[in-house]
Design an enzyme around this catalytic site. Structure first.
Site, PDB file in Angstrom:
ATOM      1  CG  HIS A 134      -1.933   1.006   1.342  1.00  0.00           C
ATOM      2  ND1 HIS A 134      -1.662   2.317   1.674  1.00  0.00           N
ATOM      3  CD2 HIS A 134      -3.284   0.928   1.164  1.00  0.00           C
ATOM      4  CE1 HIS A 134      -2.793   3.000   1.697  1.00  0.00           C
ATOM      5  NE2 HIS A 134      -3.795   2.187   1.385  1.00  0.00           N
ATOM      6  CD  GLN A 214      -7.018  -4.616   4.039  1.00  0.00           C
ATOM      7  OE1 GLN A 214      -7.997  -5.321   4.300  1.00  0.00           O
ATOM      8  NE2 GLN A 214      -7.138  -3.329   3.776  1.00  0.00           N
ATOM      9  CE  LYS A 237      -7.603  -0.417   6.130  1.00  0.00           C
ATOM     10  NZ  LYS A 237      -8.521   0.083   5.101  1.00  0.00           N
ATOM     11  CB  CYS A 375      -3.693   3.300  -1.613  1.00  0.00           C
ATOM     12  SG  CYS A 375      -4.831   4.651  -1.254  1.00  0.00           S
TER      13      CYS A 375
END
Length: 417
Positions: A134, A214, A237, A375
């Site tokens: 990212h 993530q 997230k 991104c």
């Protein structure tokens, strides 16, 4: 503070995921007159009632600044705020005094870049990054490299979206001082073998920085077992409020790193001839923090712990398998990223449709997916595409939603062909 607990119910030896889904009020919305199918959890996770209630209760009953008052409200706020640090530390198997609260992964990686790397790097040194990073794990290193004379090296990937580990290890040459690697790709869903990678880096004296944005929301993460030097992640997230996250760092690094920001709370004593800084992690937490946000994040950790991260992971793998199989049957649809080990993220393109147009038409069907470069410009360049659509699943999604998503894709394809 009281907290609303999630409502999973044992059903044939498992979790009643329909009951869990009901904990998320936003998922009951309609978009353009159709039931919402939210497939953008890699962008931000939805919030259960337990998190919303924790934030609401703080502002209604306990609102005060932390670590600055001895009155009851101040003590209540401080206790609740620091309890969230304890919860996160247990959740990730780390020491609480090695966990620095930040606004998210971006600030956490910048903290490492400027506080740890900037004073240490010199001309001739190198920073090794992977093709799938990212921008938050690329741009800070570019800025620091420009200021120090260091250079960026790139560890490439295979067409399937997996790291070429042999080539990566070969790139860990003596001039490499820092390695930046994502635990799970936000575009491809690839789960990288970070434990093996960090072990190899440590053997060669390379400091490892892992982007866990993530990973932490979707699987059990044991940072101590990974063996990295730094691990960054984002709260919003993982069902928590926006503006929350943390950096974990080895204690020896936190002791020697200078503060990244200066101001209140990160000090012990200030004189005009010098300042004595607070102990880590508070040395790196200048100013009034996002108190309500971190209390909400603590509630999110409680919620996920009640579900069990192994159950979350298994549920999402089940949904991923369903979605991948169904999407593969659509003529003209290309899935980008087919690693053997994946999180529940599917990037795709549909022949004849620009990613943004596809996402717009899906939205008219009530389906929320993300479109763009995510991104990750260098990754788009590798695949030779300007953008993709991305469907990212979470445990609160359903098999019925996948069927509606696939039906919507079919409808869009008929409109465009």
């Amino acid at each position: 503070m009281s907290a609303i607990r999630p409502t999973p119910v044992a059903a044939t030896g498992g979790i009643d995921w329909a009951r869990v889904r009901a904990d998320f009020p936003l998922l009951a919305r309609e978009i353009h007159g159709k039931p919402l199918v939210y497939l953008d959890s890699a962008n931000t996770g939805q919030k259960p009632e337990a998190v919303i209630a924790a934030v609401d209760e703080f502002y209604r009953r306990h609102n005060a600044n932390v670590s600055r008052a001895v009155h009851t409200l101040g003590e209540e706020a401080t206790t609740a705020y620091e309890a969230s640090r304890d919860k996160l530390a247990r959740h990730l198997n780390v020491r609480r005094d090695e966990l620095v609260f930040t606004s998210g992964t971006t600030l956490a990686i910048n903290l490492v870049a400027y506080s740890y790397a900037l004073p240490r790097l010199k001309p001739g040194d190198a920073i090794l990054l992977t093709r799938m990073e990212h921008h938050a794990n690329i741009v800070p290193w570019q800025l620091v490299a420009e200021r120090t004379g260091a250079r960026i090296k790139v560890a490439e990937i295979t067409p399937e979206g997996e790291l070429d580990l042999d080539a990566m290890h070969a790139a860990m040459t003596p001039e490499v001082k820092i390695l930046g690697v994502t635990h799970v790709s936000n575009v491809l869903g690839t789960v990288n073998p970070v434990r093996e990678i960090c072990r190899e880096a440590r053997r060669r004296g390379i400091v490892s920085v892992v982007d866990g944005s993530q990973a932490v929301p979707h699987r059990a993460v044991d940072i101590t077992a990974i063996g990295c030097d730094f691990y960054a992640f984002t709260g919003h997230k993982m069902c928590g409020p926006t503006g929350t996250g943390a950096l974990w760092a080895r204690r020896e690094h936190l002791e020697t790193m200078p503060p990244f920001l200066g101001g209140g709370e990160m000090i012990r004593e200030v004189r005009f001839d010098g300042t004595v800084f607070n102990d880590p992690p508070h040395k790196f937490e200048a100013g009034t923090p996002n108190i309500a946000g971190f209390i909400g994040l603590g509630a999110a950790v409680d919620y996920l712990a009640t579900l069990g991260m192994a159950n979350v992971d298994a549920r999402e793998q089940e949904l991923l398998a369903h979605a991948t199989e169904a999407m593969a049957k659509i003529d003209g649809l290309r899935i980008i990223g087919t690693a053997k080990e994946k999180a529940a993220v599917i990037s795709f393109l549909l022949e004849g449709a620009h990613a943004h147009d596809l996402a717009t038409l899906l939205d008219l069907e009530g389906v929320a997916v993300r479109s763009g470069h995510h991104c990750a410009h260098p990754l788009m360049q590798f695949y030779g595409v300007p953008a993709t659509c991305r469907a990212s699943l979470a445990f609160y999604n359903t098999h019925e939603e996948i069927e509606r998503f696939v039906a919507a894709l079919g409808k869009v394809r008929r409109l465009l062909v």
